[in-house]
Design an enzyme around this catalytic site. Sequence first.
Site, PDB file in Angstrom:
ATOM      1  N   ASP A   1       0.848  -1.198   0.000  1.00 33.74           N
ATOM      2  CA  ASP A   1       0.000   0.000   0.000  1.00 33.74           C
ATOM      3  C   ASP A   1       0.886   1.251   0.000  1.00 33.74           C
ATOM      4  O   ASP A   1       1.786   1.366   0.843  1.00 33.74           O
ATOM      5  CB  ASP A   1      -0.871  -0.057   1.274  1.00 33.74           C
ATOM      6  CG  ASP A   1      -1.951   0.990   1.300  1.00 33.74           C
ATOM      7  OD1 ASP A   1      -2.389   1.428   0.221  1.00 33.74           O
ATOM      8  OD2 ASP A   1      -2.380   1.366   2.413  1.00 33.74           O
TER       9      ASP A   1
ATOM     10  N   ASP B   1       3.115   4.603  -5.331  1.00 32.26           N
ATOM     11  CA  ASP B   1       2.498   5.904  -5.110  1.00 32.26           C
ATOM     12  C   ASP B   1       3.492   6.992  -5.499  1.00 32.26           C
ATOM     13  O   ASP B   1       4.297   7.440  -4.694  1.00 32.26           O
ATOM     14  CB  ASP B   1       2.077   6.044  -3.637  1.00 32.26           C
ATOM     15  CG  ASP B   1       1.423   7.393  -3.365  1.00 32.26           C
ATOM     16  OD1 ASP B   1       1.360   8.228  -4.285  1.00 32.26           O
ATOM     17  OD2 ASP B   1       0.964   7.604  -2.221  1.00 32.26           O
TER      18      ASP B   1
ATOM     19  N   GLU C   1      -1.058   5.902  -8.608  1.00 29.79           N
ATOM     20  CA  GLU C   1      -1.870   6.977  -8.026  1.00 29.79           C
ATOM     21  C   GLU C   1      -1.661   8.316  -8.733  1.00 29.79           C
ATOM     22  O   GLU C   1      -0.547   8.697  -9.054  1.00 29.79           O
ATOM     23  CB  GLU C   1      -1.563   7.134  -6.530  1.00 29.79           C
ATOM     24  CG  GLU C   1      -2.378   8.258  -5.897  1.00 29.79           C
ATOM     25  CD  GLU C   1      -2.322   8.290  -4.371  1.00 29.79           C
ATOM     26  OE1 GLU C   1      -2.279   7.209  -3.755  1.00 29.79           O
ATOM     27  OE2 GLU C   1      -2.333   9.409  -3.819  1.00 29.79           O
TER      28      GLU C   1
ATOM     29  N   ASN D   1     -10.242   0.721  -0.068  1.00 35.18           N
ATOM     30  CA  ASN D   1      -9.265   0.482   1.005  1.00 35.18           C
ATOM     31  C   ASN D   1      -9.805   0.898   2.373  1.00 35.18           C
ATOM     32  O   ASN D   1     -10.300   2.016   2.520  1.00 35.18           O
ATOM     33  CB  ASN D   1      -8.005   1.307   0.753  1.00 35.18           C
ATOM     34  CG  ASN D   1      -7.242   0.864  -0.470  1.00 35.18           C
ATOM     35  OD1 ASN D   1      -7.701   0.008  -1.223  1.00 35.18           O
ATOM     36  ND2 ASN D   1      -6.085   1.441  -0.678  1.00 35.18           N
TER      37      ASN D   1
ATOM     38  N   ASN E   1      -8.561   0.904   6.457  1.00 37.53           N
ATOM     39  CA  ASN E   1      -7.494   0.677   7.427  1.00 37.53           C
ATOM     40  C   ASN E   1      -7.931   1.147   8.815  1.00 37.53           C
ATOM     41  O   ASN E   1      -8.114   0.357   9.742  1.00 37.53           O
ATOM     42  CB  ASN E   1      -6.218   1.413   6.957  1.00 37.53           C
ATOM     43  CG  ASN E   1      -5.025   1.129   7.833  1.00 37.53           C
ATOM     44  OD1 ASN E   1      -5.080   0.290   8.725  1.00 37.53           O
ATOM     45  ND2 ASN E   1      -3.937   1.828   7.609  1.00 37.53           N
ATOM     46  N   THR E   2      -8.150   2.463   8.954  1.00 39.39           N
ATOM     47  CA  THR E   2      -8.438   3.049  10.264  1.00 39.39           C
ATOM     48  C   THR E   2      -9.624   2.384  10.965  1.00 39.39           C
ATOM     49  O   THR E   2      -9.612   2.193  12.182  1.00 39.39           O
ATOM     50  CB  THR E   2      -8.700   4.567  10.103  1.00 39.39           C
ATOM     51  OG1 THR E   2      -7.613   5.124   9.371  1.00 39.39           O
ATOM     52  CG2 THR E   2      -8.808   5.264  11.438  1.00 39.39           C
TER      53      THR E   2
HETATM   54  P1  13P Z   1      -8.518   4.591   5.946  1.00 38.00           P
HETATM   55  O1  13P Z   1      -7.462   4.430   6.977  1.00 38.00           O
HETATM   56  O2  13P Z   1      -9.112   5.955   5.957  1.00 38.00           O
HETATM   57  O3  13P Z   1      -9.532   3.514   6.013  1.00 38.00           O
HETATM   58  O4  13P Z   1      -7.781   4.492   4.525  1.00 38.00           O
HETATM   59  C1  13P Z   1      -7.178   3.282   4.157  1.00 38.00           C
HETATM   60  C2  13P Z   1      -6.414   3.418   2.896  1.00 38.00           C
HETATM   61  O5  13P Z   1      -6.776   4.149   2.000  1.00 38.00           O
HETATM   62  C3  13P Z   1      -5.210   2.609   2.734  1.00 38.00           C
HETATM   63  O6  13P Z   1      -4.453   2.985   1.634  1.00 38.00           O
END
Ligand code: 13P
Length: 287
Positions: free
Chosen positions: A84, A105, A135, A229, A231-232
């Site tokens: 990522d 990226d 990107e 995507n 993550n958070t």
């Molecule tokens: P979030 O942390 O806002 O969910 O974004 C995740 C992301 O885009 C990883 O590249």
Amino acid sequence: MLVSAKEMLEKARDGKYAVGQFNINNLEWTKSILQVAEEMKSPVILGVSEGAGKYMTGFKTVAAMVKAMDEEMKISVPVALHLDHGTYEGCYKCIKAGFTSIMFDGSHYPIDENIDKTRELVKISQAMGLSIEAEVGSIGGEEDGVIGMGECADPNECKQVADLGVTMLAAGIGNIHGKYPANWKGLSFETLAAIKEKVGDMPLVLHGGTGIPADMIKKAISLGVAKINVNTECQLSFQEATRKYIEAGKDLEGKGFDPRKLLAPGAEAIKQTVREKIELFGSANKA
Ligand code: 13P
């Protein structure tokens, strides 16, 4: 089954759903995500930021762990192991380590340099049967030290990068990593539609999946987004469940201090978040 992300994303694009990329931090994260993907018969992408790779002692460790877990857990759904927001050097390291997919990226470079480096990495990825994400424009906010200003992508530049033969394209459309601020204006569907118009069939990637309302997610998918995507949101569910466990004094009861018990509520909470996202993205039973 560890695979490149190409086929799963082309199917998602054609079937008008999106495959979730869930970022991993350790064994618990990986196990939870793989369990849910298998349970829901959904393809899945495991995202690894450079920071998370470093935390897990390096990309080789990550690739070895994911490969072994995929085997030991008898995962039958397609799983892509994806870098990522990779740097140029990070991409090479992941290719060597055995990742099945990379993201370069280059959005912070001038567009010509982004194009040159992306072109070179496309050539290598194609030769090795890996998928590659590029990107254009930038994702606002910060993720693991990668900071973006959140400029919307220029559709003509998107076309230039898409024409290099990348597998999927991340384009800034007002999306932000992390939590969205209260005054967030929402996704720019005008930009997304203009990009789609230029890049045609190219599967598009929506970063910053945490906290985007369901109706915007659905609209983005209808306009060509095939990968989202997250993550958070998994981090927040893990944190909240772990806090509850400790605040309830469960770690002080019996063998509640056992790490397998201490980490279990957080791992369960990640599973629930991933379930909800797979449901929303429409990728259940598409493996
Ligand atoms: P979030 O942390 O806002 O969910 O974004 C995740 C992301 O885009 C990883 O590249």
